[in-house]
Design a protein around this motif. Structure first.
Motif, mmCIF file in Angstrom:
data_model
loop_
_atom_site.group_PDB
_atom_site.id
_atom_site.type_symbol
_atom_site.label_atom_id
_atom_site.label_comp_id
_atom_site.label_asym_id
_atom_site.label_seq_id
_atom_site.Cartn_x
_atom_site.Cartn_y
_atom_site.Cartn_z
ATOM 1 N N GLU A 1 28.664 28.514 41.049
ATOM 2 C CA GLU A 1 28.308 28.626 39.633
ATOM 3 C C GLU A 1 29.528 28.740 38.735
ATOM 4 O O GLU A 1 29.542 28.235 37.619
ATOM 5 N N TYR A 2 30.586 29.406 39.235
ATOM 6 C CA TYR A 2 31.799 29.614 38.435
ATOM 7 C C TYR A 2 33.031 29.211 39.265
ATOM 8 O O TYR A 2 33.818 30.062 39.691
ATOM 9 N N PRO A 3 33.220 27.930 39.509
ATOM 10 C CA PRO A 3 34.268 27.463 40.426
ATOM 11 C C PRO A 3 35.693 27.728 39.967
ATOM 12 O O PRO A 3 36.615 27.717 40.786
ATOM 13 N N ASP A 4 35.902 27.955 38.666
ATOM 14 C CA ASP A 4 37.265 28.136 38.165
ATOM 15 C C ASP A 4 37.693 29.597 38.084
ATOM 16 O O ASP A 4 38.805 29.892 37.642
ATOM 17 N N PHE B 1 33.701 39.232 31.496
ATOM 18 C CA PHE B 1 32.513 38.401 31.677
ATOM 19 C C PHE B 1 32.357 37.925 33.116
ATOM 20 O O PHE B 1 31.244 37.782 33.613
ATOM 21 N N ALA B 2 33.492 37.690 33.789
ATOM 22 C CA ALA B 2 33.432 37.278 35.190
ATOM 23 C C ALA B 2 32.815 38.385 36.047
ATOM 24 O O ALA B 2 32.019 38.115 36.948
ATOM 25 N N ASP C 1 27.681 31.553 46.380
ATOM 26 C CA ASP C 1 26.830 31.296 45.212
ATOM 27 C C ASP C 1 27.617 31.473 43.914
ATOM 28 O O ASP C 1 27.458 30.694 42.967
ATOM 29 N N TYR C 2 28.474 32.496 43.884
ATOM 30 C CA TYR C 2 29.275 32.743 42.685
ATOM 31 C C TYR C 2 30.254 31.599 42.447
ATOM 32 O O TYR C 2 30.422 31.124 41.327
#
Length: 316
Positions: A116-119, A281-282, A112-113
């Motif tokens: 949402e945040y593939p990079d 933030f990650a 899921d992470y």
């Protein structure tokens, strides 16, 4: 040499006219002339040839112009990278966990992470010594079990309780004890058991409880493989003691789970982070996603812990 002066210089190079450049910069023409003169005096060489109302860039000016272009491009690039980090579009996240169930628990949120945040590059650092990971500055935060006699304050660690977890008796559905509502700990230890090795956190809870009750733990099979434990139980090779979290992650009609009593085996799962370390933030995004996921399960997070987590997520 100030960034502001370089910005004035760059615009003047492009306009080649003091008045037009001053208007574009929204400053007065005398202010612009003064700042360029200060810059020239600092460098000890003219940057422009004044030809009446016209100006031309000198060779020194051309060198500075080229370098200014690189400088402002680097500044823009740095700003964009920081914005990307803030918006969790890039960066690296390292999460510390103890081997076993907690590694599995955290890993369940990776897909899921990533979607949402593939990079964002994510690493789950599984180790028996979470404290050392903090001391070596190798992790952003950790999911661990609360150690009753550990001084978290002395180690500059903040602790937020997440949920309390039971260890359960798990056996084949046809097991003689399957009809009982709760199973005494002593009775379980007399059965053929399939357990984690002694270095495993779950096993440490079992061994500690046995030691307090002056009982002995003699498993029939020891393995660190969670899948192997469930397969062996499904084949009725033996029973096991395992966390309710893992039971939820491995549903099977072939097995049953029951609470343990006299004593119950309970442990507290906590979120740990350093007081003096910036939570990026990650990391905040992962914590938010994980807490939301936990709240959608049977696991209960206290209102005080929710408040502490929200405070952490809102911190600058």
């Amino acid at each position: 040499m100030e960034i502001r002066q370089l910005e004035y210089f760059l615009i003047l190079c492009r306009e080649l006219h003091f008045t037009k450049a001053a208007e574009k910069l929204n400053i007065s023409q005398p202010t612009l002339s003064h700042q360029i003169k200060v810059l020239e005096n600092e460098l000890g060489i003219p940057l422009f040839d004044r030809l009446g109302k016209k100006i031309a860039i000198t060779d020194a000016g051309k060198i500075l112009y080229e370098q200014c272009t690189h400088i402002f491009r680097a500044i823009d690039n740095t700003t964009n990278q920081i914005i990307e980090l803030k918006e969790v579009k890039a960066g690296k996240l390292v999460i510390g966990t103890l081997p076993g169930e907690l590694t599995n628990l955290v890993s369940d949120y990776l897909l899921d992470y990533h979607l949402e945040y593939p990079d964002v590059q994510v690493c789950i650092n599984s180790s028996d010594d979470v404290l050392k990971q903090f001391k070596d500055n190798k992790i952003d935060f950790a999911i661990s079990y609360k150690q009753e006699y550990f001084d978290y304050e002395e180690e500059q660690l903040k602790i937020i309780p997440l949920f309390t977890e039971e260890l359960r008796f798990v056996a084949h559905s046809n097991h003689p004890l399957a009809a009982s509502n709760t199973i005494p700990f002593q009775d379980i230890l007399e059965l053929p058991l399939i357990l984690f090795p002694t270095i495993h956190q779950c096993r440490k809870v079992i061994d500690s409880a046995a030691h307090k009750e002056k009982l002995h733990v003699k498993p029939k099979i020891e393995t660190a493989s969670i899948d192997a434990i469930f397969k062996l139980v499904e084949q009725n090779v033996g029973a096991t003691i395992i966390s309710k979290t893992l039971c939820n992650l491995h549903p099977s009609t072939a097995i049953c789970e029951r609470p343990i009593c006299n004593p119950p085996l309970i442990r507290e799962i906590v979120l740990l982070y350093r007081k003096d370390k910036f939570i990026n933030f990650a990391a905040k995004a992962f914590i938010h996603l994980m807490v939301e996921g936990l709240e959608n399960t049977e696991l209960s997070i206290s209102e005080n812990s929710k408040w502490l987590i929200q405070t952490l997520l809102k911190s600058p």
